[in-house]
Design an enzyme around this catalytic site. Structure first.
Site, PDB file in Angstrom:
ATOM      1  N   LYS A  78      -3.185-132.746  81.368  1.00  0.00           N
ATOM      2  CA  LYS A  78      -1.902-134.116  81.268  1.00  0.00           C
ATOM      3  C   LYS A  78      -1.651-133.707  79.584  1.00  0.00           C
ATOM      4  N   CYS A 168      -8.795-153.517  81.664  1.00  0.00           N
ATOM      5  CA  CYS A 168      -9.254-152.341  81.466  1.00  0.00           C
ATOM      6  C   CYS A 168     -10.764-152.355  81.190  1.00  0.00           C
ATOM      7  N   MET A 169     -11.069-152.768  79.850  1.00  0.00           N
ATOM      8  CA  MET A 169     -12.551-152.528  78.886  1.00  0.00           C
ATOM      9  C   MET A 169     -13.015-154.311  78.903  1.00  0.00           C
ATOM     10  N   MET A 338     -13.754-148.032  86.259  1.00  0.00           N
ATOM     11  CA  MET A 338     -13.041-149.030  86.716  1.00  0.00           C
ATOM     12  C   MET A 338     -14.038-149.371  87.897  1.00  0.00           C
ATOM     13  N   GLY A 375     -11.018-145.960  79.123  1.00  0.00           N
ATOM     14  CA  GLY A 375      -9.807-145.684  79.827  1.00  0.00           C
ATOM     15  C   GLY A 375      -8.711-145.196  78.746  1.00  0.00           C
ATOM     16  N   GLN A 376      -8.629-145.953  77.860  1.00  0.00           N
ATOM     17  CA  GLN A 376      -7.149-145.676  77.662  1.00  0.00           C
ATOM     18  C   GLN A 376      -8.107-144.997  75.753  1.00  0.00           C
TER      19      GLN A 376
HETATM   20  N1  LIG Z   1      -3.464-151.594  90.715  1.00  0.00           N
HETATM   21  C1  LIG Z   1      -4.209-151.360  89.358  1.00  0.00           C
HETATM   22  N2  LIG Z   1      -3.325-151.695  88.179  1.00  0.00           N
HETATM   23  C2  LIG Z   1      -4.236-151.196  87.131  1.00  0.00           C
HETATM   24  C3  LIG Z   1      -5.343-150.343  87.314  1.00  0.00           C
HETATM   25  C4  LIG Z   1      -5.702-150.246  88.441  1.00  0.00           C
HETATM   26  O1  LIG Z   1      -6.817-149.656  88.133  1.00  0.00           O
HETATM   27  N3  LIG Z   1      -5.044-150.429  89.107  1.00  0.00           N
HETATM   28  N4  LIG Z   1      -5.450-150.023  86.445  1.00  0.00           N
HETATM   29  C5  LIG Z   1      -5.783-150.940  84.842  1.00  0.00           C
HETATM   30  C6  LIG Z   1      -5.623-150.884  83.261  1.00  0.00           C
HETATM   31  S1  LIG Z   1      -7.597-150.248  83.561  1.00  0.00           S
HETATM   32  C7  LIG Z   1      -4.809-150.156  83.205  1.00  0.00           C
HETATM   33  S2  LIG Z   1      -4.995-149.889  81.534  1.00  0.00           S
HETATM   34  C8  LIG Z   1      -3.284-150.859  82.821  1.00  0.00           C
HETATM   35  C9  LIG Z   1      -1.923-149.719  82.069  1.00  0.00           C
HETATM   36  O2  LIG Z   1      -1.126-150.253  82.435  1.00  0.00           O
HETATM   37  P1  LIG Z   1      -0.088-149.824  80.752  1.00  0.00           P
HETATM   38  O3  LIG Z   1      -0.506-150.556  79.529  1.00  0.00           O
HETATM   39  O4  LIG Z   1       1.064-151.574  81.499  1.00  0.00           O
HETATM   40  O5  LIG Z   1       0.622-148.885  81.800  1.00  0.00           O
HETATM   41  P2  LIG Z   1       1.022-147.765  80.576  1.00  0.00           P
HETATM   42  O6  LIG Z   1       1.927-146.472  82.320  1.00  0.00           O
HETATM   43  O7  LIG Z   1       0.372-146.855  79.789  1.00  0.00           O
HETATM   44  O8  LIG Z   1       2.203-148.115  79.935  1.00  0.00           O
HETATM   45  C10 LIG Z   1       2.198-147.838  78.432  1.00  0.00           C
HETATM   46  C11 LIG Z   1       3.919-147.669  78.117  1.00  0.00           C
HETATM   47  O9  LIG Z   1       3.896-147.632  76.430  1.00  0.00           O
HETATM   48  C12 LIG Z   1       5.047-146.821  76.819  1.00  0.00           C
HETATM   49  N5  LIG Z   1       4.248-145.731  75.470  1.00  0.00           N
HETATM   50  C13 LIG Z   1       4.594-144.806  74.949  1.00  0.00           C
HETATM   51  N6  LIG Z   1       3.993-144.257  73.867  1.00  0.00           N
HETATM   52  C14 LIG Z   1       4.136-145.517  73.528  1.00  0.00           C
HETATM   53  C15 LIG Z   1       4.496-146.135  71.418  1.00  0.00           C
HETATM   54  O10 LIG Z   1       3.903-145.137  70.824  1.00  0.00           O
HETATM   55  N7  LIG Z   1       4.928-147.382  71.305  1.00  0.00           N
HETATM   56  C16 LIG Z   1       5.279-147.942  72.038  1.00  0.00           C
HETATM   57  N8  LIG Z   1       5.851-149.596  72.022  1.00  0.00           N
HETATM   58  N9  LIG Z   1       5.441-147.110  74.072  1.00  0.00           N
HETATM   59  C17 LIG Z   1       4.563-146.962  73.793  1.00  0.00           C
HETATM   60  C18 LIG Z   1       4.548-146.140  77.706  1.00  0.00           C
HETATM   61  O11 LIG Z   1       6.097-145.166  78.201  1.00  0.00           O
HETATM   62  C19 LIG Z   1       4.723-146.684  78.895  1.00  0.00           C
HETATM   63  O12 LIG Z   1       5.652-147.215  79.438  1.00  0.00           O
HETATM   64  O13 LIG Z   1      -3.038-150.246  84.361  1.00  0.00           O
HETATM   65  C20 LIG Z   1      -3.764-151.136  84.558  1.00  0.00           C
HETATM   66  N10 LIG Z   1      -3.902-151.169  86.642  1.00  0.00           N
HETATM   67  N1  LIG Z   2      -5.860-138.445  85.051  1.00  0.00           N
HETATM   68  C1  LIG Z   2      -5.596-140.157  84.774  1.00  0.00           C
HETATM   69  N2  LIG Z   2      -6.900-140.312  83.362  1.00  0.00           N
HETATM   70  C2  LIG Z   2      -7.147-141.664  83.283  1.00  0.00           C
HETATM   71  C3  LIG Z   2      -5.908-142.126  83.290  1.00  0.00           C
HETATM   72  C4  LIG Z   2      -4.641-142.613  84.269  1.00  0.00           C
HETATM   73  O1  LIG Z   2      -3.651-143.326  84.084  1.00  0.00           O
HETATM   74  N3  LIG Z   2      -4.341-141.189  85.114  1.00  0.00           N
HETATM   75  N4  LIG Z   2      -6.147-143.929  82.466  1.00  0.00           N
HETATM   76  C5  LIG Z   2      -7.414-143.786  81.910  1.00  0.00           C
HETATM   77  C6  LIG Z   2      -7.485-145.632  81.771  1.00  0.00           C
HETATM   78  S1  LIG Z   2      -6.984-146.507  81.479  1.00  0.00           S
HETATM   79  C7  LIG Z   2      -9.038-145.848  82.870  1.00  0.00           C
HETATM   80  S2  LIG Z   2      -9.391-147.411  82.884  1.00  0.00           S
HETATM   81  C8  LIG Z   2      -9.403-145.034  83.195  1.00  0.00           C
HETATM   82  C9  LIG Z   2     -10.158-145.191  84.575  1.00  0.00           C
HETATM   83  O2  LIG Z   2     -11.054-144.836  85.267  1.00  0.00           O
HETATM   84  P1  LIG Z   2     -11.446-144.570  86.719  1.00  0.00           P
HETATM   85  O3  LIG Z   2     -12.221-145.552  87.028  1.00  0.00           O
HETATM   86  O4  LIG Z   2     -12.432-143.787  87.334  1.00  0.00           O
HETATM   87  O5  LIG Z   2     -10.892-144.483  87.625  1.00  0.00           O
HETATM   88  P2  LIG Z   2      -9.543-145.185  88.610  1.00  0.00           P
HETATM   89  O6  LIG Z   2      -9.609-143.899  89.715  1.00  0.00           O
HETATM   90  O7  LIG Z   2      -9.291-146.658  88.479  1.00  0.00           O
HETATM   91  O8  LIG Z   2     -11.531-145.432  90.070  1.00  0.00           O
HETATM   92  C10 LIG Z   2     -12.312-145.028  89.884  1.00  0.00           C
HETATM   93  C11 LIG Z   2     -13.171-145.202  90.675  1.00  0.00           C
HETATM   94  O9  LIG Z   2     -14.109-146.336  91.526  1.00  0.00           O
HETATM   95  C12 LIG Z   2     -14.472-146.646  92.450  1.00  0.00           C
HETATM   96  N5  LIG Z   2     -14.355-147.829  93.161  1.00  0.00           N
HETATM   97  C13 LIG Z   2     -13.927-149.605  94.096  1.00  0.00           C
HETATM   98  N6  LIG Z   2     -14.490-150.237  94.190  1.00  0.00           N
HETATM   99  C14 LIG Z   2     -16.435-149.990  94.015  1.00  0.00           C
HETATM  100  C15 LIG Z   2     -16.533-150.527  94.221  1.00  0.00           C
HETATM  101  O10 LIG Z   2     -17.031-151.102  94.469  1.00  0.00           O
HETATM  102  N7  LIG Z   2     -18.321-149.736  93.494  1.00  0.00           N
HETATM  103  C16 LIG Z   2     -18.032-148.588  92.589  1.00  0.00           C
HETATM  104  N8  LIG Z   2     -19.071-148.164  92.144  1.00  0.00           N
HETATM  105  N9  LIG Z   2     -16.634-148.153  92.157  1.00  0.00           N
HETATM  106  C17 LIG Z   2     -15.897-148.247  93.191  1.00  0.00           C
HETATM  107  C18 LIG Z   2     -12.621-146.226  93.016  1.00  0.00           C
HETATM  108  O11 LIG Z   2     -12.779-145.569  94.540  1.00  0.00           O
HETATM  109  C19 LIG Z   2     -12.483-144.894  91.978  1.00  0.00           C
HETATM  110  O12 LIG Z   2     -13.128-144.363  92.699  1.00  0.00           O
HETATM  111  O13 LIG Z   2      -9.213-143.538  83.148  1.00  0.00           O
HETATM  112  C20 LIG Z   2      -8.011-142.867  81.892  1.00  0.00           C
HETATM  113  N10 LIG Z   2      -8.130-141.555  82.386  1.00  0.00           N
HETATM  114  S1  SF4 Z   3      -8.081-136.696  76.181  1.00  0.00           S
HETATM  115 FE1  SF4 Z   3      -8.622-136.995  78.127  1.00  0.00          FE
HETATM  116  S2  SF4 Z   3      -5.927-136.270  78.910  1.00  0.00           S
HETATM  117 FE2  SF4 Z   3      -6.179-135.875  77.043  1.00  0.00          FE
HETATM  118  S3  SF4 Z   3      -6.854-133.523  77.227  1.00  0.00           S
HETATM  119 FE3  SF4 Z   3      -8.924-135.198  76.431  1.00  0.00          FE
HETATM  120  S4  SF4 Z   3      -9.176-135.276  78.883  1.00  0.00           S
HETATM  121 FE4  SF4 Z   3      -7.355-134.704  78.889  1.00  0.00          FE
HETATM  122 MO   LIG Z   4      -7.642-148.710  81.721  1.00  0.00          MO
END
Ligand SMILES: Nc1nc2c(c(=O)[nH]1)N[C@H]1C(S)=C(S)[C@@H](COP(=O)(O)OP(=O)(O)OC[C@H]3O[C@@H](n4cnc5c(=O)[nH]c(N)nc54)[C@H](O)[C@@H]3O)O[C@H]1N2
Ligand SMILES: Nc1nc2c(c(=O)[nH]1)N[C@H]1C(S)=C(S)[C@@H](COP(=O)(O)OP(=O)(O)OC[C@H]3O[C@@H](n4cnc5c(=O)[nH]c(N)nc54)[C@H](O)[C@@H]3O)O[C@H]1N2
Ligand code: SF4
Ligand SMILES: [Mo]
Length: 768
Positions: A78, A168-169, A338, A375-376
């Site tokens: 990425k 998230c956290m 997560m 995550g972030q």
């Molecule tokens: N179904 C489902 N929903 C989830 C989750 C899931 O596991 N399942 N995970 C949740 C989690 S862990 C997270 S962290 C959230 C993430 O959810 P969001 O934070 O809503 O997702 P992003 O796509 O990261 O949104 C970031 C936005 O910031 C913009 N951006 C990038 N850089 C900048 C900048 O410098 N300034 C400004 N102003 N904007 C910028 C990008 O274009 C993007 O639109 O989603 C949650 N929602």
């Molecule tokens: N490529 C990529 N990398 C990312 C992100 C992204 O959007 N894309 N987002 C970043 C962010 S903000 C976050 S929060 C992280 C998320 O990182 P992860 O949490 O590793 O990713 P997810 O795919 O949300 O979910 C992880 C796993 O949780 C498992 N799970 C679901 N239910 C349960 C349960 O009941 N018990 C257990 N033990 N496991 C379960 C799912 O099967 C899945 O494989 O990734 C970060 N890195």
């Molecule tokens: S910070 Fe995460 S997304 Fe960026 S290079 Fe490292 S592992 Fe890949």
């Molecule tokens: Mo997240």
């Protein structure tokens, strides 16, 4: 260039492994004009150090930074596309205001900012400070979150400050705070190189923290005693390297964790001396914590033998025993994300992982640590540490404590009594209040709640309603579609500031290119907003800038705010961060190298001087100094299932998450053609058995329906989710494919984090 996913994953693995060598995407670079700068990847919380090349004012290449002390030149796919994403033609370039016809229309900065300030000032005047809200992000720079928090809590006087780390956290925070009395991991990435057992639970490390995963694999390759335990109801790619794979029913792994503890005690594999010295046992009675003893814990666990737990979570008892033995032998590093946090019992799940580390003494020594992967890129440094959520204040302070409020009022220079003692609305309540008209104006920054919130039908209606919504983003999104004002934001290396990642390392990101069109940094926009509020009398005179006109100034104040706290980073002035590849806090003085392991005498400087100092300790001794008695808690938590288990009407579990190639709502990663081609559209993974019973094949469109909404998405029939479970990533926003219209917004009563990982759905082959 056409590449399919298999090629893509191969290329990513290769680039991850080889990135220490040369520039991976340097084809466009002409050596003569190129300047290389050190920076930080803006995607995940791994926080990889990168080098970026600038040619003629444009980013032309990115490579891993081989001089980075903990990510060592590795990066994943990425990040390689970040230069392309930054220069994408689809970036937002001009402020826009929604006109009477309901369309976004270009405006000047003055017009847009005056409107925003008018609406906020009017709401505050007519309906009080709590009628406005801020919804921020773990992707904003630390200074941006700190400044916004300061403006809303200390300027306007409302605690309605939230952000996507709540999604998230929050449960990880709840876990660390209830167990260790302070947030944030105590270990570091170096622990990976010393661990013999990896306990990976609820984390798709391979796709979501690829560089950490690479490091785990490298440890496994170089040390034959290393074993990997994977606990996940879905066979994510992590399972392919696991020596022991446990596949619990979604939502029931609390039983499994208790059973591991039961085995550890039964087989006398616990560390008696460590427990006696460092651990309290606690339960909750009538909503209040109650101290109990080791024997009460042992008795409590009698209900959770591997046989009894296995019947609840669906894992065979012998595997649970084996996991317990491997865990106890160690050194053991746990990673989770997560799969544990996004649960209605997320805090408890976190506590139970900590329990295992405390019971076995697998903590505070190389290779042994309970490590919640963030995550972030800046959820830790930017939001958790700066206290930018509704109940907290910077650097471990909380709004409920008068002493903490007074400290921050003094630092912020606001009138005593400005910071409210009652927590503001949490994320889900806040969007509910927006829908009910109680929140009149909301500012959204660096997040896309119009796609990422659960139960979206309800919350999108709230966002699109009568209240005033202003959105700062770099790209058009599902949220900008319904905003009243859209402000174009500079992103990543178009601005400067600090990111703080999972291992407590604060890293500086310099500004090296200019933003497109009229886009401005979020910090500049916030300062402008504050000045206009000041002019309208909505915040006290002089509060908007004080000494904080730039992110550099802001950092000075932040360092001072960390004095006498467990976060002390006064040894990280800008100049140092510009020079070094980040520093891990605590680092109270400029000559301190930063802390690999907290709570360990000889490593953690806070045990040597300041309010937590303890001269009686020997090097290597552990002290959980954030607690008054220096001890951590093992919690006796009940085992309770998900909020909405499957039933006859909705017989499947829907779980949602991520793929390697995309980031969250996809606004950024879908702007790179290579990433888009590798994963072009939404999909639902269905187990072959279920697919057969439903007459569904790969490529068929499937209706996924819950009590809240429906999505129609193409099937991938694969043996990855367990039978009865389906998995959908949430990266796409094509018509009808928003999976969050289906998910549930039930949340953990402690952390207020929603249960994205589990809800009940029914499936059928779509008619068209
Ligand atoms: N179904 C489902 N929903 C989830 C989750 C899931 O596991 N399942 N995970 C949740 C989690 S862990 C997270 S962290 C959230 C993430 O959810 P969001 O934070 O809503 O997702 P992003 O796509 O990261 O949104 C970031 C936005 O910031 C913009 N951006 C990038 N850089 C900048 C900048 O410098 N300034 C400004 N102003 N904007 C910028 C990008 O274009 C993007 O639109 O989603 C949650 N929602
Ligand atoms: N490529 C990529 N990398 C990312 C992100 C992204 O959007 N894309 N987002 C970043 C962010 S903000 C976050 S929060 C992280 C998320 O990182 P992860 O949490 O590793 O990713 P997810 O795919 O949300 O979910 C992880 C796993 O949780 C498992 N799970 C679901 N239910 C349960 C349960 O009941 N018990 C257990 N033990 N496991 C379960 C799912 O099967 C899945 O494989 O990734 C970060 N890195
Ligand atoms: S910070 Fe995460 S997304 Fe960026 S290079 Fe490292 S592992 Fe890949
Ligand atoms: Mo997240």
């Amino acid at each position: 260039m056409q590449i399919n996913r298999r090629d893509f994953v191969r290329i990513s693995a290769a680039t991850t492994a080889a990135a220490a060598g040369g520039p991976a995407v340097a084809a466009a670079a002409r050596p003569r004009a190129i300047e290389w700068h050190k920076s930080v990847c803006r995607f995940c919380g791994t926080g990889c150090g990168v080098q970026i090349a600038v040619d003629n004012g444009r980013l032309v290449a990115l490579r891993g930074d081989p001089e980075h002390p903990t990510t060592k030149g590795l990066v994943c796919a990425k990040s390689l596309f970040l230069p392309k994403i930054v220069h994408s033609p689809t970036r937002l370039k001009y402020p826009m205001i929604r006109n009477a016809a309901g369309e976004l229309e270009r405006a000047t900065w003055d017009q847009a900012m005056d409107l925003v300030a008018d609406k906020f000032a009017q709401a505050i005047r007519d309906h009080g400070a709590d009628s406005v809200a801020y919804y921020g992000s773990g992707q904003a720079l630390s200074e941006e979150s700190y400044y916004a928090n300061r403006l809303f809590k200390g300027g306007i006087g409302t605690n309605n400050v939230e952000g996507n780390p709540r999604l998230c956290m929050a449960s990880a925070v709840g876990g660390y705070v209830t167990t260790f009395s302070k947030d944030e991991p105590m270990g570091c990435y170096d622990d990976i190189d010393a661990a013999n057992t990896f306990f990976l639970i609820g984390s798709n490390t391979a796709e979501c923290h690829p560089v950490i995963f690479d490091r785990i694999m490298a440890r496994k390759q170089s040390n034959r005693r290393t074993t990997v335990i994977c606990v996940d109801p879905r066979k994510s790619p992590v399972q392919t390297i696991a020596d022991l794979y446990l596949q619990p029913k979604p939502g029931y792994d609390l039983a499994l964790l208790h059973a591991m503890a039961q085995v550890i005690i039964e087989e006398k594999r616990y560390d008696e001396a460590f427990v006696a010295q460092h651990v309290n046992f606690k339960t909750v009675v009538d909503g209040k914590p109650l101290a109990v003893g080791f024997d009460d814990y042992r008795e409590f666990l009698a209900d959770w033998t591997p046989e009894k737990a296995g019947a609840v979570c669906g894992v065979n008892p012998e595997s649970i025993r084996e996991a317990a033995r491997l865990f106890a032998s160690g050194p053991t590093t746990s990673f989770w994300t997560m799969g544990l946090n996004q649960r209605v019992h997320g805090v408890w799940a976190n506590n139970l992982v900590h329990n295992l580390h405390l019971l076995t003494g697998q903590i505070g020594k190389p290779g042994a640590t309970p490590f919640s992967l963030t995550g972030q890129p800046n959820a830790c440094g930017g939001v958790r540490d700066t206290g930018s959520l509704c109940h907290i204040l910077p650097y471990g302070r909380v709004v409920k404590k008068a002493e903490h409020r007074a400290q921050m009022e003094a630092i912020w220079g606001c009138k005593p009594g400005t910071i409210q003692p009652k927590p503001g609305l949490n994320t889900i309540e806040m969007f509910k209040a927006l829908g009910e008209g109680k929140i009149k104006a909301m500012l959204v920054l660096t997040t896309n709640p119009g796609q990422s919130l659960p139960n979206l039908n309800k919350h999108r209606k709230a966002m699109a309603g009568d209240s005033f919504l202003v959105v700062l983003d770099a790209f058009p999104t599902e949220t900008t579609k319904i905003a009243d004002v859209v402000l174009p934001a500079a992103m990543w290396t178009e601005k400067s500031g600090v990111f703080g990642m999972s291992e407590r390392r604060y890293q500086y990101q310099p500004s090296v290119v200019t933003p497109p069109g009229e886009a401005r940094s979020d910090y500049a926009i916030l300062v402008d907003f504050a000045r206009r509020l000041e002019a309208r009398g909505a915040i006290p005179k002089g509060y908007a800038t004080g000494k904080l006109s730039t992110t550099d100034d802001c950092w000075e104040e932040m360092m001072q705010a960390s004095k006498d706290t467990a976060y002390d980073f006064r040894g990280m002035p800008r100049e140092r961060l510009k020079r070094e590849r980040g520093v891990r806090w605590p680092a109270p003085t400029v000559d301190h190298p930063g802390t690999a392991r907290r709570y360990v005498k000889g490593e953690d400087p806070l045990l040597d001087s300041g309010p937590y100092a303890d001269a009686s300790l020997e090097p290597g001794d552990v002290k959980f100094y954030a607690a008054a008695d220096g001890k951590a808690n093992i919690w006796l938590r009940p085992v309770v299932g998900p909020a909405e288990p499957p039933d006859a009407e909705y017989p499947f579990v829907l779980s949602t998450g991520r793929v390697l190639e995309h980031w969250h709502t996809g606004t950024m990663t879908r702007a790179a053609a290579e990433l888009r081609r590798a994963q072009p559209e939404a999909f639902v993974e269905i187990h072959p058995k279920d697919a057969k019973a439903l007459g569904i094949r790969t490529g068929d469109r499937v209706d996924i329906e819950s009590r809240r909404g429906r999505s129609t998405i193409k099937a991938r029939v694969v043996d990855m989710p367990q039978p009865g479970m389906v998995f959908v990533p949430f990266h796409w926003d094509d018509e009808g494919s928003l999976i969050n219209e289906v998910t549930i917004d039930a949340y953990d009563p402690g952390s207020k984090q929603p249960e994205f990982k589990i809800c009940a759905v029914r499936l059928s082959k779509a008619k068209s």
